[in-house]
Design an enzyme around this catalytic site. Structure first.
Site, PDB file in Angstrom:
ATOM      1  N   GLU A   1       0.807  -1.085   0.133  1.00  0.00           N
ATOM      2  CA  GLU A   1      -0.018  -0.085   0.204  1.00  0.00           C
ATOM      3  C   GLU A   1       1.076   1.075   0.204  1.00  0.00           C
ATOM      4  OE1 GLU A   1      -1.279   3.239   1.013  1.00  0.00           O
ATOM      5  OE2 GLU A   1      -2.339   2.511   2.598  1.00  0.00           O
TER       6      GLU A   1
ATOM      7  N   CYS B   1      -2.509   8.457   3.217  1.00  0.00           N
ATOM      8  CA  CYS B   1      -2.300   8.131   1.860  1.00  0.00           C
ATOM      9  C   CYS B   1      -3.356   8.286   0.842  1.00  0.00           C
ATOM     10  CB  CYS B   1      -2.011   6.593   1.849  1.00  0.00           C
ATOM     11  SG  CYS B   1      -0.464   6.267   2.786  1.00  0.00           S
TER      12      CYS B   1
END
Length: 469
Positions: free
Chosen positions: A243, A277
């Protein structure tokens, strides 16, 4: 059960043998974290591997009970954990921040415990029968970030433990104490050596990705580091979940009420002071309502207090570290140099304590400006004007990132048509960045690969076994 403050004291070490940890809001030293090395990593992996068969043998029902017990332990110590997190990471106690993050840890553990994963019948007819089941991989290495250190650590370990793996966690060097405290609380209910933590630096992270003792590596962090992990893991071929970085676009359509969506836009971009993020990093707004959207967003932003995290009422905090402050500051300066208009913020007090960067909204910015095309990871949002929806979609898709995205419209069918054309792991409609432990989450392009959460997340930390016949 002892309080987390007792646990917090127990995980600290003598200053001569560790590293001082400072509060990014005040500069005050709040503790001393241990610094482990590769030898410590090797011992942790060996212990995890020895403990794994017995843990898997407990079965799903017993492991699920243990995850619920871990959630109970976290919730019993929630305020203390939130305080430690606020002091080390900087995020406020209030708002969608420290208390919210600790609460999410319990929610994700419970969801992993309760998500069913039954054997699947793939084929069952006159030609034969085939089923697929999922078993533990073995030992999972979890390398976490500093922005949501507790929550993302739980994202990595919850499904892994549920499926019968043992885990070795390496927290970010910036948030060692938060993760050490979290793991200490969880380990009050887990069998010995099932969940291990190594408080190391980059040398330990590098050693994990090439270590033959790991069957799976899960990493949340930058694309550059993710690429290094992929390269160094090739010799052992562990499974990977990456990720990585994001530069999420939000596209506003011309049928919205600017005031109605302004608060949603704000939190989509500025949750955790922009250090997320999957936060919205660039916002595309049609020319016909551009000024109204910018004005409405500014009004919401002005009302959101920023300050020291442990002071009640603040909902925005400092950047977690000086390096990130410098990145945000430099990108805003580049935007101004390129002719963009700062309509809010952009004027940090360089002499004040802490790494506070004011909430900043930048208008009339060139779509190729560095603030748009680079991930700022902080409280500075560029708002890009467009005249044609095809143009906006092309701009949204042109970067080599694809974690999240969003479309804002009063017409759901129209929003879905635009969403289908965006290249991203997730596209939200009239919101941005919300995740759910039941809904798979992951990126595409340079934002990484592999899914977390829900049934797909459990499968990602397990090995499939097909029985044919």
């Amino acid at each position: 059960m002892s309080s987390t403050f007792d646990v917090f004291r127990s995980i600290q070490v003598d200053p001569a043998n560790g590293v001082q940890v400072e509060d990014p809001a005040t500069g005050e030293v709040i503790g001393v974290a241990p610094v482990d090395g590769v030898d410590d990593l090797n011992r942790a992996v060996e212990a995890a591997r020895a403990a794994q068969p017995a843990f898997e043998a407990l079965g799903h029902a017993e492991r699920s009970k243990l995850l619920h017990a871990a959630a109970d332990a976290i919730e019993a110590n929630a305020e203390e954990l939130a305080y430690i997190l606020s002091r080390e990471q900087g995020k406020p106690l209030d708002g969608p921040n420290a208390r919210f993050e600790v609460g999410a840890c319990g929610a994700w553990l419970r969801a992993a415990a309760d998500t069913p994963l039954e054997p699947e019948t793939i084929l069952d007819d006159e030609t034969g029968r085939a089923t697929i089941t999922y078993r533990a991989l073995g030992v999972v290495g979890a390398i976490g970030p500093w922005n949501w250190p507790m929550m993302i650590t739980v994202w990595q370990i919850a499904g892994s433990l549920r499926m019968g793996n043992t885990v070795v966690v390496k927290p970010s060097e910036y948030t060692r104490l938060s993760v050490l405290a979290l793991i200490a609380v969880i380990n009050t209910v887990l069998p010995k050596d099932v969940l291990n933590v190594v408080s190391g630096g980059r040398d330990v992270g590098a050693a994990m990705s090439s270590h033959p003792g790991f069957d799976k590596i899960m990493f949340t962090g930058s694309t550059a580091t993710g690429k290094k992990i992929v390269e160094s893991s090739a010799g052992n071929l562990p499974r990977l979940t990456m990720e990585l970085g994001g530069n999420d676009p939000g596209i506003v359509l011309d049928d919205v009420d600017p005031k109605a969506i302004a608060e949603g836009l704000f939190w989509g971009a500025f949750i955790n002071t922009g250090q997320t993020c999957a936060a919205m990093k660039r916002l595309y707004v049609p020319d016909s309502i551009y000024d109204e959207v910018v004005d409405a967003l500014v009004e919401v932003a002005k009302a959101m207090p920023m300050g020291v995290g442990i002071e009640e009422g603040n909902v925005l905090g400092p950047l977690q570290n000086k390096a990130q402050f410098d990145i945000v500051d430099g990108l805003v300066k580049e935007a101004v140099k390129g002719g963009a208009r700062v309509v809010l913020g952009g004027d940090p007090d360089y002499d004040a304590p802490g790494y506070f960067y004011p909430t900043t909204i930048v208008a009339d910015i060139d779509p190729d400006n560095p603030l748009v095309v680079q991930e700022q990871f902080g409280p500075a949002l560029p708002v890009i004007r467009y005249t044609d929806i095809d143009e906006a979609i092309a701009e949204a898709n042109k970067l080599d990132f694809g974690l999240g995205s969003s479309v804002w419209s009063s017409d759901r069918d129209r929003a879905l048509e635009v969403a289908a054309r965006i290249v991203a792991g997730t596209t939200w409609i009239n919101s941005h960045g919300g995740v759910d432990p039941r809904v798979p989450f992951g990126g595409v392009k340079s934002s990484g690969y592999g899914l977390e959460f829900g049934v797909e997340g459990l499968k990602a930390v397990a090995r499939p076994h097909v029985i044919n016949g």
